[in-house]
Design an enzyme around this catalytic site. Structure first.
Site, PDB file in Angstrom:
ATOM      1  N   ARG A 211       0.849  -1.210   0.000  1.00 22.02           N
ATOM      2  CA  ARG A 211       0.000   0.000   0.000  1.00 22.02           C
ATOM      3  C   ARG A 211       0.874   1.246   0.000  1.00 22.02           C
ATOM      4  O   ARG A 211       0.606   2.214  -0.719  1.00 22.02           O
ATOM      5  CB  ARG A 211      -0.923  -0.007   1.227  1.00 22.02           C
ATOM      6  CG  ARG A 211      -2.103  -0.953   1.091  1.00 22.02           C
ATOM      7  CD  ARG A 211      -3.126  -0.743   2.191  1.00 22.02           C
ATOM      8  NE  ARG A 211      -2.687  -1.277   3.461  1.00 22.02           N
ATOM      9  CZ  ARG A 211      -3.050  -2.460   3.957  1.00 22.02           C
ATOM     10  NH1 ARG A 211      -3.884  -3.237   3.279  1.00 22.02           N
ATOM     11  NH2 ARG A 211      -2.616  -2.867   5.118  1.00 22.02           N
ATOM     12  N   PHE A 227     -11.217  -4.228  -6.040  1.00 20.97           N
ATOM     13  CA  PHE A 227     -11.320  -5.054  -4.826  1.00 20.97           C
ATOM     14  C   PHE A 227     -10.781  -4.237  -3.647  1.00 20.97           C
ATOM     15  O   PHE A 227      -9.892  -4.674  -2.923  1.00 20.97           O
ATOM     16  CB  PHE A 227     -10.543  -6.368  -4.969  1.00 20.97           C
ATOM     17  CG  PHE A 227     -10.845  -7.151  -6.221  1.00 20.97           C
ATOM     18  CD1 PHE A 227     -11.952  -7.981  -6.283  1.00 20.97           C
ATOM     19  CD2 PHE A 227     -10.033  -7.039  -7.346  1.00 20.97           C
ATOM     20  CE1 PHE A 227     -12.236  -8.710  -7.434  1.00 20.97           C
ATOM     21  CE2 PHE A 227     -10.313  -7.754  -8.502  1.00 20.97           C
ATOM     22  CZ  PHE A 227     -11.406  -8.593  -8.550  1.00 20.97           C
ATOM     23  N   ASP A 249     -15.599  -2.181  -5.257  1.00 21.30           N
ATOM     24  CA  ASP A 249     -15.763  -3.412  -4.473  1.00 21.30           C
ATOM     25  C   ASP A 249     -17.232  -3.814  -4.567  1.00 21.30           C
ATOM     26  O   ASP A 249     -18.111  -2.964  -4.729  1.00 21.30           O
ATOM     27  CB  ASP A 249     -15.375  -3.199  -3.003  1.00 21.30           C
ATOM     28  CG  ASP A 249     -15.031  -4.507  -2.287  1.00 21.30           C
ATOM     29  OD1 ASP A 249     -13.835  -4.780  -2.078  1.00 21.30           O
ATOM     30  OD2 ASP A 249     -15.972  -5.253  -1.942  1.00 21.30           O
ATOM     31  N   SER A 250     -17.497  -5.108  -4.453  1.00 18.25           N
ATOM     32  CA  SER A 250     -18.886  -5.573  -4.541  1.00 18.25           C
ATOM     33  C   SER A 250     -19.591  -5.520  -3.185  1.00 18.25           C
ATOM     34  O   SER A 250     -20.791  -5.768  -3.108  1.00 18.25           O
ATOM     35  CB  SER A 250     -18.921  -7.003  -5.091  1.00 18.25           C
ATOM     36  OG  SER A 250     -18.124  -7.837  -4.281  1.00 18.25           O
ATOM     37  N   ASP A 300      -6.300  -6.355  -6.352  1.00 12.69           N
ATOM     38  CA  ASP A 300      -5.997  -7.176  -5.166  1.00 12.69           C
ATOM     39  C   ASP A 300      -7.200  -8.061  -4.846  1.00 12.69           C
ATOM     40  O   ASP A 300      -7.902  -7.847  -3.858  1.00 12.69           O
ATOM     41  CB  ASP A 300      -5.654  -6.257  -3.979  1.00 12.69           C
ATOM     42  CG  ASP A 300      -5.257  -7.051  -2.736  1.00 12.69           C
ATOM     43  OD1 ASP A 300      -4.770  -8.191  -2.887  1.00 12.69           O
ATOM     44  OD2 ASP A 300      -5.439  -6.532  -1.613  1.00 12.69           O
ATOM     45  N   CYS A 340      -3.370 -13.871  -3.822  1.00 13.95           N
ATOM     46  CA  CYS A 340      -3.120 -14.420  -2.480  1.00 13.95           C
ATOM     47  C   CYS A 340      -3.544 -15.888  -2.446  1.00 13.95           C
ATOM     48  O   CYS A 340      -3.816 -16.440  -1.395  1.00 13.95           O
ATOM     49  CB  CYS A 340      -3.848 -13.610  -1.415  1.00 13.95           C
ATOM     50  SG  CYS A 340      -5.625 -13.551  -1.632  1.00 13.95           S
TER      51      CYS A 340
HETATM   52  N1  SAH Z   1      -6.996  -4.539  -1.011  1.00 12.57           N
HETATM   53  C1  SAH Z   1      -7.692  -4.691   0.242  1.00 12.57           C
HETATM   54  C2  SAH Z   1      -8.092  -6.133   0.505  1.00 12.57           C
HETATM   55  C3  SAH Z   1      -8.933  -6.781  -0.577  1.00 12.57           C
HETATM   56  S1  SAH Z   1      -9.887  -8.122  -0.020  1.00 12.57           S
HETATM   57  C4  SAH Z   1      -6.861  -4.092   1.362  1.00 12.57           C
HETATM   58  O1  SAH Z   1      -5.686  -3.740   1.151  1.00 12.57           O
HETATM   59  O2  SAH Z   1      -7.373  -3.964   2.473  1.00 12.57           O
HETATM   60  C5  SAH Z   1     -10.850  -8.561  -1.379  1.00 12.57           C
HETATM   61  C6  SAH Z   1     -12.071  -7.708  -1.613  1.00 12.57           C
HETATM   62  O3  SAH Z   1     -12.661  -8.136  -2.840  1.00 12.57           O
HETATM   63  C7  SAH Z   1     -13.199  -7.817  -0.580  1.00 12.57           C
HETATM   64  O4  SAH Z   1     -13.477  -6.541  -0.066  1.00 12.57           O
HETATM   65  C8  SAH Z   1     -14.434  -8.349  -1.360  1.00 12.57           C
HETATM   66  O5  SAH Z   1     -15.638  -7.710  -0.975  1.00 12.57           O
HETATM   67  C9  SAH Z   1     -14.070  -7.970  -2.766  1.00 12.57           C
HETATM   68  N2  SAH Z   1     -14.637  -8.792  -3.852  1.00 12.57           N
HETATM   69  C10 SAH Z   1     -14.680 -10.136  -3.963  1.00 12.57           C
HETATM   70  N3  SAH Z   1     -15.162 -10.504  -5.168  1.00 12.57           N
HETATM   71  C11 SAH Z   1     -15.443  -9.357  -5.840  1.00 12.57           C
HETATM   72  C12 SAH Z   1     -15.947  -9.071  -7.142  1.00 12.57           C
HETATM   73  N4  SAH Z   1     -16.245 -10.049  -8.017  1.00 12.57           N
HETATM   74  N5  SAH Z   1     -16.102  -7.781  -7.499  1.00 12.57           N
HETATM   75  C13 SAH Z   1     -15.784  -6.792  -6.640  1.00 12.57           C
HETATM   76  N6  SAH Z   1     -15.276  -6.999  -5.412  1.00 12.57           N
HETATM   77  C14 SAH Z   1     -15.116  -8.274  -5.007  1.00 12.57           C
END
Ligand code: SAH
Length: 396
Positions: A211, A227, A249-250, A300, A340
């Protein structure tokens, strides 16, 4: 104490100091052991090799606590191991001053099935193996002693507990959570941490350094963060001087958390941030159709491949988002892309990203190879611990 006798040849992984004993390696158990009990591990020729926690319901039938077959696995053992793990973090200059730090990272710290994250005065504990579950009290006492924390909150609600035959276990194991909620400052940005309901133990500490790097690369750039969860990358990008940040994000609650986080940071200009609740797979296509372009794209995603068995379907999903990530970049733009998934190694991930660049018709080079922050070390004997990998690729 019961004795776990290995099949001939199956002692080899223990000689390499790998702590897992799979069901297929076990010849028999001599004596009785309940889940979580300590057993002595013997090679087929009778040589004693280690002491391990017994997990009769798991495919990983036992996890080694000590490669000394005479070690006492008791209260004092866990207090020492917890203190040593905490002291290792204290010895890393880059972690000093961080309010959010992983204190215990399971196998890599010699404590299989134990995760402990510190957020200021609160430590969040996650136990994921039968052996670790058995020693809860000693581990909590060790954490309190080593950190002087005000509270230990247990978040043992991970899915993987089911594989060990363990029910979820959550709540305060020591002290109380602060009534007004919890937040940490990470590299100048304040972030709320929902230890009770958030992902993992409340926050993705493993991405801390990445980050920060995003912030450093974001100055003067239009950024797309896919995400975004509670906005960790987005806020660091703003702190680094991004021209604009669009975050997707979803999850509605995750985006609400992201907005609250932005409000916690009056030094950041909220007019530069847009939050979009959508499925990234669809949103990327829409952005492309609308002719939008960015200078920095962060991908991510959640774990698409929990194990190698899911690798093929996961590879298609990674290819898809990376293809659109590259297509949305301006010339000279940078894609920061992560996986991950334990089931996808770095080599395969790089192949997938290379394939996506080729399909997008861009020429790309790797600027940075990225991994989890140093409070999430990888035991040299346990390469499976290397779950997070990332590439920062520049095009044009
Ligand atoms: N980058 C973040 C962590 C990401 S976790 C950080 O640094 O804190 C993964 C995220 O992806 C979650 O918030 C989840 O809600 C989202 N997610 C999962 N599938 C998704 C999709 N198809 N479209 C959008 N968001 C999604």
């Amino acid at each position: 104490m019961a004795q776990l006798i290995l099949k001939p040849g199956k002692e080899r992984s223990l000689f390499r100091r790998h702590p897992w004993i799979f069901a297929g390696s076990v010849e028999r158990l001599d004596g009785r052991a309940r889940p979580g009990d300590t057993v002595t591990v013997l090679a087929a020729d009778g040589k004693a090799l280690a002491r391990a926690g017994w997990a009769p319901e798991s495919q990983i039938r036992a996890r080694v606590w000590s490669f000394d077959p005479e070690a006492a696995i008791d209260h004092a053992f866990f207090k020492r191991a917890v203190a040593a793990s905490v002291a290792r973090r204290a010895a890393i200059p880059a972690l000093r001053g961080q309010e959010g730090v992983r204190l215990i990272h399971g196998e890599s710290d010699g404590l299989p099935g134990v995760i402990a994250d510190r957020y200021g005065d609160v430590v969040v504990l996650q136990l994921t193996s039968a052996g670790a579950d058995k020693w809860r009290e000693a581990i909590v006492a060790g954490l309190v002693q080593a950190t002087g924390c005000a509270a230990v909150y247990e978040r043992s609600d991970s899915e993987v507990r089911r594989l060990e035959g363990l029910a979820p276990h959550t709540g305060c194991a020591h002290g109380e959570l602060p009534s007004g909620g919890l937040s940490i400052v990470e590299n100048g940005v304040r972030m709320e941490v929902d230890v009770v309901g958030g992902h993992k133990t409340g926050f993705y500490l493993d991405q801390r350094d990445n980050r920060l790097l995003t912030g450093r690369l974001a100055a003067g750039r239009d950024v797309l963060n896919c995400f975004c969860y509670t906005g960790g990358f987005s806020l660091q990008a703003l702190a680094g001087g991004a021209k604009s940040v669009l975050s997707i994000d979803s999850s509605g609650p995750a985006l609400e958390g992201a907005r609250r986080n932005l409000a916690l940071n009056p030094q950041l200009d909220p007019s530069l941030a847009d939050w979009h609740e959508a499925d990234v797979f669809k949103a990327l296509r829409n952005l492309k159709d609308e002719g939008q372009r960015f200078d920095l794209v962060v991908l991510d995603p959640p774990k698409f491949a929990p194990s190698a068995a899911h690798a093929e379907r996961a590879a298609r999903a990674y290819t898809d988002i990376n293809l659109f990530g590259f297509r949305l970049l301006n010339p000279g733009g940078i894609l920061m892309t992560y996986s991950c998934s334990g089931g996808i190694g770095l080599e395969l991930f790089q192949k997938i990203v290379a394939g996506a660049a080729r399909d997008a018709g861009v020429d790309a080079r790797v600027l940075y190879r990225l991994s989890a922050a140093p409070d999430h070390p990888v035991g040299l004997a346990v390469p499976e611990g290397e779950y997070l990998k990332g590439l920062a690729c520049q095009i044009g």
